[in-house]
Design a protein around this motif. Structure first.
Motif, PDB file in Angstrom:
ATOM      1  N   ASN A 151      79.940 -60.183  96.820  1.00 47.64           N
ATOM      2  CA  ASN A 151      81.171 -59.590  97.209  1.00 47.64           C
ATOM      3  C   ASN A 151      81.035 -58.322  97.982  1.00 47.64           C
ATOM      4  O   ASN A 151      80.141 -57.785  98.169  1.00 47.64           O
ATOM      5  CB  ASN A 151      82.006 -59.191  95.793  1.00 47.64           C
ATOM      6  N   VAL A 152      82.103 -58.089  98.861  1.00 47.25           N
ATOM      7  CA  VAL A 152      82.347 -56.941  99.628  1.00 47.25           C
ATOM      8  C   VAL A 152      82.961 -55.647  98.654  1.00 47.25           C
ATOM      9  O   VAL A 152      84.078 -56.056  98.103  1.00 47.25           O
ATOM     10  CB  VAL A 152      82.967 -57.027 100.812  1.00 47.25           C
ATOM     11  N   ASP A 153      82.439 -54.680  98.810  1.00 41.03           N
ATOM     12  CA  ASP A 153      83.130 -53.530  97.851  1.00 41.03           C
ATOM     13  C   ASP A 153      84.173 -52.722  98.815  1.00 41.03           C
ATOM     14  O   ASP A 153      84.087 -53.116 100.002  1.00 41.03           O
ATOM     15  CB  ASP A 153      82.089 -52.401  97.042  1.00 41.03           C
ATOM     16  N   GLY A 209      83.115 -51.577 101.943  1.00 41.49           N
ATOM     17  CA  GLY A 209      82.840 -52.363 103.134  1.00 41.49           C
ATOM     18  C   GLY A 209      81.282 -52.617 102.935  1.00 41.49           C
ATOM     19  O   GLY A 209      80.605 -53.362 103.876  1.00 41.49           O
ATOM     20  N   ARG A 210      80.604 -52.442 101.697  1.00 40.18           N
ATOM     21  CA  ARG A 210      79.187 -52.982 101.592  1.00 40.18           C
ATOM     22  C   ARG A 210      79.181 -54.290 100.943  1.00 40.18           C
ATOM     23  O   ARG A 210      79.965 -54.668  99.951  1.00 40.18           O
ATOM     24  CB  ARG A 210      78.376 -51.871 100.512  1.00 40.18           C
ATOM     25  N   LEU A 211      78.263 -55.090 101.426  1.00 39.82           N
ATOM     26  CA  LEU A 211      78.084 -56.490 100.858  1.00 39.82           C
ATOM     27  C   LEU A 211      77.204 -56.313  99.778  1.00 39.82           C
ATOM     28  O   LEU A 211      75.982 -55.955  99.799  1.00 39.82           O
ATOM     29  CB  LEU A 211      77.457 -57.536 101.656  1.00 39.82           C
ATOM     30  N   HIS A 212      77.572 -56.718  98.652  1.00 37.52           N
ATOM     31  CA  HIS A 212      76.660 -56.946  97.327  1.00 37.52           C
ATOM     32  C   HIS A 212      76.243 -58.258  97.148  1.00 37.52           C
ATOM     33  O   HIS A 212      77.209 -59.166  97.184  1.00 37.52           O
ATOM     34  CB  HIS A 212      77.151 -56.626  96.188  1.00 37.52           C
TER      35      HIS A 212
END
Lengths: 186, 74
Positions: free
Chosen positions: A34-36, A39-42
Motif C-alpha cells: 500500500n501507499v502511505d 506517498g511511500r510504497l510499502h
C-alpha cells in the motif's frame, strides 16, 4: 556503489528474483502492498528459499523441511529517493536469526550512481558453536553482498534487453521505407 | 519467478506485470495515481493466503505503517 541511477536500481531490485546469483530463491510472493500518506510504497513479501542440499538428502528428509522462508518489508520513497528493505527469517527461528537491512539511495555527488548500504545481524542460538558459526555466516554474508551487486547488474541488463527488444519489434511493425532506413542506420 | 503456491504462479505473473509497469512508469516518476492492479492483486492474494495456510508458513500479521485501511477482504 552501482553505476546506474537510483530509479534503474530500484526497478531492478523490485524484480530481483530470479537471478543466477541467488539460485536458492524459488518463490517470491507479495503479501501486502500500500501507499502511505507520505506517498511511500510499502510492500510486504515472502521469499521462499531452499538450502542447497543434494537431492538425495531432500528425498529422504522431505522437501518441506529444507524450505526456509523470509519475510521482507520494503519502503520506496520516490520523493526522497530511498528504497529500504528489511528482512528476517520466519522459519528455523529457534536455531538462527538473520536480519538484513538494505538501503539504496542516489550517490550524494553523482545522480547517475546509486549507493547501497547493507547490514546484517545474525544470531545463532546455543552457546558452544555460536561464535564460530556467526563468523562463518558473517563471511558468507559479506561475500553475498558482492553477489548481490552482481545480481542487480544481471537484472538491469535483462531489463535493458527487454526494452531494446520491444523497441526493435515496434520499429519492425512500421512499413514505411524511412523507418526501414532508420533501423539499418543503428 | 514462481509463487509459493504452485497454483498461484500465473495469477502472480499477471499481477507482477501490472505492478511493475505502474511502478516504473507512474510511481517512480512522481505520478500519484493509484495503481490499476487491485483486482489482479485480490485474486492473487486470495490464492497465496490459501497456500500459506496449507503449508503452515508462520507469517507474522504485522500491521503496516500508514493508514491505508481500504484493503480488499480476503
Amino acid at each position: 556503489m552501482m553505476f546506474h541511477p537510483w530509479e534503474t536500481v530500484t526497478k531492478a531490485a523490485m524484480q530481483k528474483y530470479p537471478n543466477p546469483m541467488n539460485p536458492s530463491v524459488f518463490g517470491v510472493d507479495v503479501l501486502d502492498r500500500n501507499v502511505d500518506q507520505r506517498g511511500r510504497l510499502h510492500s510486504k513479501r515472502l521469499l521462499s528459499t531452499e538450502w542447497g542440499l543434494p537431492s538425495i538428502v531432500r528425498s529422504i528428509i522431505g522437501n518441506a523441511r529444507t524450505c526456509t522462508y523470509i519475510q521482507e518489508h520494503s519502503v520506496v520513497d520516490p520523493k526522497e529517493k530511498t528504497f529500504e528493505l528489511q528482512s528476517t527469517n520466519i522459519t528455523f527461528t529457534n536455531m538462527v536469526s538473520v536480519d538484513e537491512r538494505l538501503v539504496y539511495r542516489p550517490h550524494p555527488e553523482d545522480p547517475e550512481k546509486t549507493m547501497l548500504t547493507q547490514e546484517a545481524i545474525i544470531s545463532v542460538k546455543g552457546v558452544s558453536l555460536s561464535s564460530y558459526l556467526e563468523g562463518l555466516m558473517a563471511s558468507s554474508i559479506s561475500s553475498n553482498a558482492g553477489k548481490g551487486r552482481e545480481a542487480m547488474e544481471w537484472v538491469i541488463r535483462r531489463l535493458n534487453t527487454e526494452i531494446e527488444e520491444l523497441a526493435i519489434t515496434a520499429r519492425g511493425t512500421l512499413r514505411t521505407p524511412m523507418a526501414a532506413a532508420a533501423v539499418t542506420e543503428k | 519467478m514462481n509463487s509459493v503456491g504452485e497454483g498461484c504462479t500465473e495469477l502472480k505473473r499477471e499481477y507482477d506485470q501490472c505492478f511493475n509497469r505502474w511502478f516504473a512508469e507512474k510511481f517512480l516518476k512522481g505520478d500519484r495515481s493509484a495503481d490499476p492492479c487491485s483486482e489482479l492483486f485480490h485474486k492473487y492474494h486470495t490464492c497465496v493466503q490459501k497456500a500459506i495456510k496449507e503449508k503452515d508458513i508462520p507469517i507474522e500479521g504485522v500491521e503496516f505503517m500508514g493508514p491505508n485501511r481500504e484493503k480488499a477482504d480476503s
